[in-house]
Design a protein around this motif. Structure first.
Motif, PDB file in Angstrom:
ATOM      1  N   VAL A   1       0.726  -1.059   0.069  1.00 35.25           N
ATOM      2  CA  VAL A   1      -0.135  -0.220  -0.156  1.00 35.25           C
ATOM      3  C   VAL A   1       1.142   1.477  -0.087  1.00 35.25           C
ATOM      4  O   VAL A   1       0.770   2.277   0.576  1.00 35.25           O
ATOM      5  N   THR A   2       1.845   1.244  -0.101  1.00 35.61           N
ATOM      6  CA  THR A   2       3.224   2.068  -0.606  1.00 35.61           C
ATOM      7  C   THR A   2       2.322   3.726  -0.626  1.00 35.61           C
ATOM      8  O   THR A   2       2.765   4.451  -1.042  1.00 35.61           O
ATOM      9  N   ASP A   3       1.908   2.913  -2.498  1.00 34.18           N
ATOM     10  CA  ASP A   3       0.800   4.109  -3.164  1.00 34.18           C
ATOM     11  C   ASP A   3      -0.600   3.584  -2.599  1.00 34.18           C
ATOM     12  O   ASP A   3      -0.835   3.135  -3.202  1.00 34.18           O
ATOM     13  N   PRO A   4      -0.738   4.539  -2.240  1.00 32.83           N
ATOM     14  CA  PRO A   4      -2.357   4.272  -1.852  1.00 32.83           C
ATOM     15  C   PRO A   4      -3.288   4.645  -2.471  1.00 32.83           C
ATOM     16  O   PRO A   4      -4.749   3.639  -2.526  1.00 32.83           O
ATOM     17  N   THR A   5      -2.929   5.000  -3.762  1.00 41.25           N
ATOM     18  CA  THR A   5      -4.133   5.002  -4.675  1.00 41.25           C
ATOM     19  C   THR A   5      -3.959   3.875  -5.564  1.00 41.25           C
ATOM     20  O   THR A   5      -5.198   3.351  -6.159  1.00 41.25           O
ATOM     21  N   ALA A   6      -3.357   2.866  -5.506  1.00 38.01           N
ATOM     22  CA  ALA A   6      -2.855   1.517  -5.972  1.00 38.01           C
ATOM     23  C   ALA A   6      -2.225   0.439  -5.397  1.00 38.01           C
ATOM     24  O   ALA A   6      -1.534  -0.267  -5.408  1.00 38.01           O
ATOM     25  N   PRO A   7      -3.283   0.376  -3.974  1.00 39.44           N
ATOM     26  CA  PRO A   7      -2.646  -1.059  -3.336  1.00 39.44           C
ATOM     27  C   PRO A   7      -3.216  -2.667  -4.196  1.00 39.44           C
ATOM     28  O   PRO A   7      -4.066  -2.203  -4.824  1.00 39.44           O
ATOM     29  N   ARG A   8      -1.938  -3.566  -3.676  1.00 40.07           N
ATOM     30  CA  ARG A   8      -2.619  -4.497  -4.722  1.00 40.07           C
ATOM     31  C   ARG A   8      -1.568  -5.920  -3.468  1.00 40.07           C
ATOM     32  O   ARG A   8      -0.416  -5.642  -3.312  1.00 40.07           O
ATOM     33  N   PRO A   9      -2.513  -6.630  -3.710  1.00 36.86           N
ATOM     34  CA  PRO A   9      -1.094  -8.404  -2.738  1.00 36.86           C
ATOM     35  C   PRO A   9      -0.239  -8.375  -4.168  1.00 36.86           C
ATOM     36  O   PRO A   9      -0.004  -8.387  -4.813  1.00 36.86           O
ATOM     37  N   VAL A  10       1.294  -8.591  -3.035  1.00 40.95           N
ATOM     38  CA  VAL A  10       2.638  -8.856  -3.668  1.00 40.95           C
ATOM     39  C   VAL A  10       2.941 -10.802  -2.930  1.00 40.95           C
ATOM     40  O   VAL A  10       3.723 -10.948  -4.185  1.00 40.95           O
ATOM     41  N   ASP A  11       2.027 -11.123  -2.056  1.00 47.02           N
ATOM     42  CA  ASP A  11       2.504 -12.508  -1.837  1.00 47.02           C
ATOM     43  C   ASP A  11       1.213 -13.410  -0.670  1.00 47.02           C
ATOM     44  O   ASP A  11       1.146 -12.189  -0.517  1.00 47.02           O
ATOM     45  N   ARG A  12       1.308 -14.224  -0.985  1.00 43.16           N
ATOM     46  CA  ARG A  12       0.551 -14.925   0.278  1.00 43.16           C
ATOM     47  C   ARG A  12       1.386 -16.397   0.490  1.00 43.16           C
ATOM     48  O   ARG A  12       2.422 -16.896  -0.254  1.00 43.16           O
ATOM     49  N   TYR A  13       0.077 -16.945   1.884  1.00 48.53           N
ATOM     50  CA  TYR A  13       0.691 -18.112   2.303  1.00 48.53           C
ATOM     51  C   TYR A  13       0.040 -18.672   2.570  1.00 48.53           C
ATOM     52  O   TYR A  13      -0.321 -18.209   3.720  1.00 48.53           O
ATOM     53  N   PRO A  14      -0.779 -20.271   1.802  1.00 53.32           N
ATOM     54  CA  PRO A  14      -1.704 -20.376   2.358  1.00 53.32           C
ATOM     55  C   PRO A  14      -1.548 -21.875   3.605  1.00 53.32           C
ATOM     56  O   PRO A  14      -0.345 -22.567   3.583  1.00 53.32           O
ATOM     57  N   THR A  15      -2.201 -21.338   4.674  1.00 55.81           N
ATOM     58  CA  THR A  15      -2.009 -21.586   5.683  1.00 55.81           C
ATOM     59  C   THR A  15      -2.453 -23.123   6.271  1.00 55.81           C
ATOM     60  O   THR A  15      -3.742 -22.830   7.040  1.00 55.81           O
ATOM     61  N   ALA A  16      -2.485 -24.280   5.864  1.00 57.70           N
ATOM     62  CA  ALA A  16      -2.710 -25.149   5.692  1.00 57.70           C
ATOM     63  C   ALA A  16      -2.037 -26.156   5.951  1.00 57.70           C
ATOM     64  O   ALA A  16      -3.049 -27.956   6.021  1.00 57.70           O
ATOM     65  N   ASP A  17      -0.870 -26.279   6.388  1.00 62.65           N
ATOM     66  CA  ASP A  17      -0.032 -26.712   6.951  1.00 62.65           C
ATOM     67  C   ASP A  17      -0.630 -28.004   7.785  1.00 62.65           C
ATOM     68  O   ASP A  17      -1.142 -27.549   8.978  1.00 62.65           O
ATOM     69  N   GLY A  18      -0.133 -28.794   7.782  1.00 59.71           N
ATOM     70  CA  GLY A  18      -0.877 -30.065   8.869  1.00 59.71           C
ATOM     71  C   GLY A  18      -1.993 -30.857   9.171  1.00 59.71           C
ATOM     72  O   GLY A  18      -2.891 -31.106   9.492  1.00 59.71           O
ATOM     73  N   ALA A  19      -2.765 -30.144   7.706  1.00 55.41           N
ATOM     74  CA  ALA A  19      -4.091 -30.530   7.517  1.00 55.41           C
ATOM     75  C   ALA A  19      -4.896 -31.545   7.450  1.00 55.41           C
ATOM     76  O   ALA A  19      -6.062 -31.652   8.048  1.00 55.41           O
ATOM     77  N   ASP A  20      -4.023 -32.431   6.455  1.00 53.33           N
ATOM     78  CA  ASP A  20      -4.223 -33.943   6.650  1.00 53.33           C
ATOM     79  C   ASP A  20      -4.710 -34.501   7.860  1.00 53.33           C
ATOM     80  O   ASP A  20      -4.904 -35.433   8.827  1.00 53.33           O
TER      81      ASP A  20
END
Length: 436
Positions: free
Chosen positions: A369-388
């Motif tokens: 959100v460095t540019d508040p007029t153009a916020p954008r996602p840049v990375d994600r981590y799917p928190t499903a470790d050990g779900a099995d």
């Protein structure tokens, strides 16, 4: 009321923070730490690196029914709440972030299906909500303040009036704000908690409706209250220079804006105001909307003094949604909340500004959100470790499949991200590459 001067962004969107490269962080009056680094950072290359994870409860129950989490100001402890069960709360030792360890488990009653958790500014105390009828609205847990210890906590205070979904302690004063998550009540209550064994209600504030969450900025001496439903939907900003007597400054009413029912996925719309934070270094407010079905809610960036806006007259300047946002089928329980935003924190990061957000089925997401007029996602981590290894109970299983990330918090003292997932427990992350 204190006000920060607006920081105009340059063409390279520098955050304008003080200090020289490599300079140590400054301690704020409330005991938190605000980054003063000015190294150049490419937010598009910033990623989440997992450090550790714990799922402290036996299953079932709650079979992964984890909810809120909070991190103490010094970053040494986290507290983790639960939902749809009686497991209560866990105090998590973060001395080694790669091996988070549950120090205690404090059960709740059968009538406590949702537990929000927050640390008090005084070491040894945390709050937890008891959203239904027993023993009440919230409890104060002593885990080292006076009567309790980290391994032998004690509930020393409780309030049984009303129904509180979330609580927010003032970052530097013995004052607690509790939201009245009901359409027939005014927005939030104020409690004097100078004596943790005898919390005392001192007032009720806000328009009638379901206030969902409150955030307090101790430097600006302002409070933002988000309203999801009722006579008023949107947010209200209060002067809390006298923390026990909030005074309204301004508000933003969603009612006159385009609703999500009128919008396509990714198009700016307004509804179900959920949760907000003030930018630590600029006169901006980020406010997220949460929707269970249909077009998912996104995150708005409001100008509250940055350029044309003010605390009295907030102006929306930017909007973004989760990276995989899509419509959630109406009435299909397993799609409920999947692609809408949830709880987040703002991260001053060198000359950049990031968000770390728990966005349900998208997991933990990093936004630029460095540019508040153009916020954008840049990375994600799917928190499903050990779900099995998780066998969810019926209530948790109704959310569908993991990941279902609930909350992400950032601790500036240790540059640590702590997040919770309803199925798979508590995670610790660092942001990399670090500035410099």
């Amino acid at each position: 009321m204190l006000r920060r001067s607006a920081v105009a962004l340059t063409g390279t969107f520098l955050a304008g923070c003080a200090g020289s490269p490599g300079e140590d962080d400054d301690d704020d009056a409330d005991g938190t730490t605000t980054s003063t680094r000015t190294e150049t950072v490419d937010p598009g290359r910033t990623t989440l690196r997992k450090l550790g994870q714990t799922r402290p409860a036996a299953q079932p129950p709650p079979g992964g029914g984890y909810s809120e989490t909070a991190v103490r100001a010094d970053g040494e402890y986290a507290v983790l709440g639960t939902k749809w069960g009686v497991e209560g709360t866990y105090l998590i030792d973060l001395a080694d972030p790669a091996s988070p360890n549950a120090v205690h488990s404090l059960k709740s009653s059968n009538d406590a299906p949702n537990i929000d958790v927050k640390f008090d500014h005084r070491d040894g105390l945390y709050y937890r909500t008891i959203e239904k009828t027993w023993p009440g609205n919230f409890e104060i847990v002593d885990y080292g303040y006076s009567a309790g210890t980290p391994t032998n906590p004690r509930v020393v205070g409780s309030v049984s009036e009303g129904k509180s979904h979330n609580v927010t302690p003032h970052p530097g004063k013995p004052v607690l704000y509790t939201v009245n998550y009901g359409l027939e009540t005014n927005g939030f209550d104020v409690y004097d908690v100078a004596d943790p064994t005898a919390p005392r209600k001192v007032g009720q504030y806000g328009p009638q409706g379901a206030c969902h969450d409150i955030t307090v900025d101790p430097e600006r001496e302002v409070l933002c209250a988000a309203f999801q439903a009722g006579q008023f939907i949107g947010f209200v900003v209060y002067d809390v220079s006298d923390p026990r007597n909030p005074s309204e400054i301004g508000r933003f009413d969603y009612g006159s804006r385009k609703s999500y029912e009128q919008a396509s996925v990714g198009e700016e719309a307004f509804g179900s105001a959920h949760h907000g934070h003030f930018d630590q270094r600029r006169d901006l407010l980020v406010l997220g909307d949460e929707r269970p079905f249909g077009v998912p809610g996104g995150k708005h960036v409001f100008d509250v003094g940055w350029r044309d806006g003010s605390l009295e007259n907030p102006v929306p300047v930017g909007f973004t949604v989760s990276p995989n946002a899509r419509r959630m089928e109406e009435g299909k329980r397993t799609e409920r909340f999947d692609w809408t935003g949830h709880h987040f924190n703002i991260v001053p990061w060198g000359d950049a500004t990031l968000l770390v957000s728990a966005d349900w089925h998208d997991g933990v997401v990093v936004y630029d959100v460095t540019d508040p007029t153009a916020p954008r996602p840049v990375d994600r981590y799917p928190t499903a470790d050990g779900a099995d290894a998780v066998t969810p109970n019926d209530s948790v299983a109704a959310l569908g499949a993991p990941p279902m990330a609930w909350k992400a918090s950032y601790n500036p003292e240790r540059e640590l991200v702590v997040a919770s997932d309803a199925f798979t427990g508590l995670y610790t992350f660092e942001l990399t590459p670090r500035p410099g």
